[in-house]
Design a protein around this motif. Structure first.
Motif, PDB file in Angstrom:
ATOM      1  N   SER A 116      36.563  24.654  36.587  1.00  0.00           N
ATOM      2  CA  SER A 116      36.415  26.010  37.097  1.00  0.00           C
ATOM      3  C   SER A 116      37.282  26.958  36.281  1.00  0.00           C
ATOM      4  O   SER A 116      38.490  26.765  36.184  1.00  0.00           O
ATOM      5  CB  SER A 116      36.841  26.060  38.565  1.00  0.00           C
ATOM      6  OG  SER A 116      36.714  27.368  39.050  1.00  0.00           O
ATOM      7  N   LEU A 117      36.664  27.934  35.671  1.00  0.00           N
ATOM      8  CA  LEU A 117      37.387  28.897  34.847  1.00  0.00           C
ATOM      9  C   LEU A 117      37.064  30.302  35.328  1.00  0.00           C
ATOM     10  O   LEU A 117      35.896  30.640  35.501  1.00  0.00           O
ATOM     11  CB  LEU A 117      36.977  28.771  33.372  1.00  0.00           C
ATOM     12  CG  LEU A 117      37.264  27.430  32.710  1.00  0.00           C
ATOM     13  CD1 LEU A 117      36.506  27.328  31.404  1.00  0.00           C
ATOM     14  CD2 LEU A 117      38.748  27.265  32.474  1.00  0.00           C
ATOM     15  N   ASP A 118      38.090  31.122  35.500  1.00  0.00           N
ATOM     16  CA  ASP A 118      37.820  32.515  35.861  1.00  0.00           C
ATOM     17  C   ASP A 118      37.555  33.315  34.585  1.00  0.00           C
ATOM     18  O   ASP A 118      37.695  32.813  33.475  1.00  0.00           O
ATOM     19  CB  ASP A 118      38.943  33.112  36.717  1.00  0.00           C
ATOM     20  CG  ASP A 118      40.276  33.253  35.996  1.00  0.00           C
ATOM     21  OD1 ASP A 118      40.306  33.385  34.747  1.00  0.00           O
ATOM     22  OD2 ASP A 118      41.310  33.247  36.691  1.00  0.00           O
ATOM     23  N   GLU A 119      37.165  34.543  34.763  1.00  0.00           N
ATOM     24  CA  GLU A 119      36.779  35.378  33.617  1.00  0.00           C
ATOM     25  C   GLU A 119      37.911  35.517  32.602  1.00  0.00           C
ATOM     26  O   GLU A 119      37.684  35.428  31.400  1.00  0.00           O
ATOM     27  CB  GLU A 119      36.321  36.754  34.092  1.00  0.00           C
ATOM     28  CG  GLU A 119      35.794  37.607  32.957  1.00  0.00           C
ATOM     29  CD  GLU A 119      35.119  38.883  33.434  1.00  0.00           C
ATOM     30  OE1 GLU A 119      35.261  39.896  32.730  1.00  0.00           O
ATOM     31  OE2 GLU A 119      34.449  38.865  34.479  1.00  0.00           O
ATOM     32  N   GLN A 120      39.132  35.713  33.066  1.00  0.00           N
ATOM     33  CA  GLN A 120      40.248  35.878  32.137  1.00  0.00           C
ATOM     34  C   GLN A 120      40.516  34.596  31.355  1.00  0.00           C
ATOM     35  O   GLN A 120      40.811  34.640  30.160  1.00  0.00           O
ATOM     36  CB  GLN A 120      41.524  36.330  32.872  1.00  0.00           C
ATOM     37  CG  GLN A 120      42.636  36.763  31.922  1.00  0.00           C
ATOM     38  CD  GLN A 120      42.208  37.915  31.004  1.00  0.00           C
ATOM     39  OE1 GLN A 120      41.720  38.939  31.466  1.00  0.00           O
ATOM     40  NE2 GLN A 120      42.366  37.736  29.701  1.00  0.00           N
ATOM     41  N   GLU A 121      40.381  33.447  31.994  1.00  0.00           N
ATOM     42  CA  GLU A 121      40.568  32.173  31.287  1.00  0.00           C
ATOM     43  C   GLU A 121      39.493  31.986  30.218  1.00  0.00           C
ATOM     44  O   GLU A 121      39.770  31.476  29.131  1.00  0.00           O
ATOM     45  CB  GLU A 121      40.540  31.006  32.278  1.00  0.00           C
ATOM     46  CG  GLU A 121      41.769  30.920  33.155  1.00  0.00           C
ATOM     47  CD  GLU A 121      41.628  29.872  34.238  1.00  0.00           C
ATOM     48  OE1 GLU A 121      42.578  29.086  34.403  1.00  0.00           O
ATOM     49  OE2 GLU A 121      40.578  29.846  34.933  1.00  0.00           O
ATOM     50  N   LEU A 122      38.284  32.406  30.532  1.00  0.00           N
ATOM     51  CA  LEU A 122      37.212  32.330  29.534  1.00  0.00           C
ATOM     52  C   LEU A 122      37.503  33.247  28.353  1.00  0.00           C
ATOM     53  O   LEU A 122      37.367  32.849  27.193  1.00  0.00           O
ATOM     54  CB  LEU A 122      35.866  32.692  30.166  1.00  0.00           C
ATOM     55  CG  LEU A 122      35.314  31.699  31.172  1.00  0.00           C
ATOM     56  CD1 LEU A 122      34.099  32.277  31.889  1.00  0.00           C
ATOM     57  CD2 LEU A 122      34.987  30.372  30.524  1.00  0.00           C
ATOM     58  N   LEU A 123      37.906  34.470  28.647  1.00  0.00           N
ATOM     59  CA  LEU A 123      38.231  35.420  27.578  1.00  0.00           C
ATOM     60  C   LEU A 123      39.389  34.914  26.726  1.00  0.00           C
ATOM     61  O   LEU A 123      39.322  34.952  25.491  1.00  0.00           O
ATOM     62  CB  LEU A 123      38.573  36.789  28.169  1.00  0.00           C
ATOM     63  CG  LEU A 123      37.422  37.552  28.815  1.00  0.00           C
ATOM     64  CD1 LEU A 123      37.945  38.778  29.554  1.00  0.00           C
ATOM     65  CD2 LEU A 123      36.379  37.936  27.782  1.00  0.00           C
ATOM     66  N   ASP A 124      40.444  34.442  27.377  1.00  0.00           N
ATOM     67  CA  ASP A 124      41.604  33.924  26.645  1.00  0.00           C
ATOM     68  C   ASP A 124      41.214  32.715  25.800  1.00  0.00           C
ATOM     69  O   ASP A 124      41.642  32.582  24.654  1.00  0.00           O
ATOM     70  CB  ASP A 124      42.731  33.537  27.607  1.00  0.00           C
ATOM     71  CG  ASP A 124      43.366  34.734  28.290  1.00  0.00           C
ATOM     72  OD1 ASP A 124      43.164  35.880  27.839  1.00  0.00           O
ATOM     73  OD2 ASP A 124      44.068  34.511  29.308  1.00  0.00           O
ATOM     74  N   LEU A 140      30.041  35.705  27.338  1.00  0.00           N
ATOM     75  CA  LEU A 140      30.770  35.619  28.600  1.00  0.00           C
ATOM     76  C   LEU A 140      29.824  35.289  29.755  1.00  0.00           C
ATOM     77  O   LEU A 140      30.130  34.426  30.591  1.00  0.00           O
ATOM     78  CB  LEU A 140      31.529  36.916  28.863  1.00  0.00           C
ATOM     79  CG  LEU A 140      32.445  36.913  30.079  1.00  0.00           C
ATOM     80  CD1 LEU A 140      33.494  35.818  29.994  1.00  0.00           C
ATOM     81  CD2 LEU A 140      33.112  38.286  30.218  1.00  0.00           C
ATOM     82  N   ASN A 141      28.652  35.914  29.789  1.00  0.00           N
ATOM     83  CA  ASN A 141      27.668  35.620  30.837  1.00  0.00           C
ATOM     84  C   ASN A 141      27.233  34.156  30.800  1.00  0.00           C
ATOM     85  O   ASN A 141      27.112  33.504  31.835  1.00  0.00           O
ATOM     86  CB  ASN A 141      26.447  36.528  30.726  1.00  0.00           C
ATOM     87  CG  ASN A 141      26.730  37.937  31.174  1.00  0.00           C
ATOM     88  OD1 ASN A 141      27.680  38.184  31.906  1.00  0.00           O
ATOM     89  ND2 ASN A 141      25.916  38.866  30.711  1.00  0.00           N
ATOM     90  N   ALA A 142      26.988  33.644  29.592  1.00  0.00           N
ATOM     91  CA  ALA A 142      26.581  32.244  29.451  1.00  0.00           C
ATOM     92  C   ALA A 142      27.673  31.321  29.962  1.00  0.00           C
ATOM     93  O   ALA A 142      27.396  30.362  30.700  1.00  0.00           O
ATOM     94  CB  ALA A 142      26.256  31.936  27.994  1.00  0.00           C
ATOM     95  N   LEU A 143      28.902  31.609  29.614  1.00  0.00           N
ATOM     96  CA  LEU A 143      30.004  30.746  30.039  1.00  0.00           C
ATOM     97  C   LEU A 143      30.259  30.851  31.538  1.00  0.00           C
ATOM     98  O   LEU A 143      30.569  29.857  32.187  1.00  0.00           O
ATOM     99  CB  LEU A 143      31.267  31.060  29.241  1.00  0.00           C
ATOM    100  CG  LEU A 143      31.214  30.607  27.783  1.00  0.00           C
ATOM    101  CD1 LEU A 143      32.435  31.069  27.023  1.00  0.00           C
ATOM    102  CD2 LEU A 143      31.050  29.101  27.691  1.00  0.00           C
TER     103      LEU A 143
END
Length: 153
Positions: A116-124, A140-143
Motif C-alpha cells: 500500500s503506497l500513498d500518493e506522496q510515497e509514489l511521487l517520492d 501516477l494514475n496507473a500506479l
C-alpha cells in the motif's frame, strides 16, 4: 567475471571496468535498458540490483558481482506483461517511450516493496525518473490504480 541478469548467469569481459549499461547492451544484447544522460539524472537506464532501482549508466559492472540484476527484459513471465506494464498501457502512459524501461523498473521496485503506497510515497519513489513527454499524471494514475488493486489482502 560472472554476473546474474534476469536469473541467468553470464560471463562478461570487464577490461577497463565498463558500466553495467555497456555490458547489458553491448555484451549481453539486452537493449531494453536505455542510455539517457550518462549521469544518473534521468532514470532511463535504471535496472533493479537486488530489488533496488539503480542507474546502470554510472554503475561499474564490477560492483554488481554476486548481486541479482533485473532488466526490463526480465519482467516477462511466460509471455505475459508485468502488472506495472499492464497498468501503464491501460492508462496510455507513454508517448515517445524512451523513459519507459527505467520508469517501469522503478515502479516495479515500488510496487514489489510495499503493498500500500500513498500518493506522496509514489511521487517520492518515482523521483529521479524524467519523462520528457511530461506524462506524470498518467504515470501516477496507473500506479494509484495498481497499488489500490494490491492493497491489504
Amino acid at each position: 567475471m560472472k554476473i546474474n541478469v534476469n536469473a541467468t548467469e553470464y560471463t562478461v569481459d570487464v577490461q577497463g571496468n565498463p558500466s553495467l549499461l555497456e555490458v547489458l547492451r553491448e555484451q549481453l544484447d539486452l537493449t531494453g535498458t536505455k542510455y539517457g544522460c550518462g549521469e544518473a539524472a534521468c532514470g532511463a537506464c535504471k535496472v533493479l540490483v537486488n530489488g533496488t532501482p539503480t542507474p546502470a549508466c554510472i554503475t561499474p559492472v564490477t560492483s554488481v558481482q554476486g548481486k541479482r540484476i533485473r532488466t526490463i527484459e526480465g519482467l516477462d513471465a511466460d509471455g505475459r506483461l508485468h502488472p506495472v506494464q499492464e497498468a501503464f498501457l491501460e492508462e496510455d502512459v507513454f508517448q515517445c517511450g524512451y523513459c519507459a524501461p527505467g520508469m517501469i523498473m522503478t515502479a516495479v521496485a515500488l510496487v514489489e516493496s510495499k503493498k500500500s503506497l500513498d500518493e506522496q510515497e509514489l511521487l517520492d519513489g518515482m523521483n529521479g525518473n524524467i519523462c520528457r513527454c511530461c506524462t506524470y499524471p498518467a504515470i501516477l494514475n496507473a500506479l494509484k490504480k495498481l497499488t489500490q488493486n494490491t492493497t491489504k489482502a
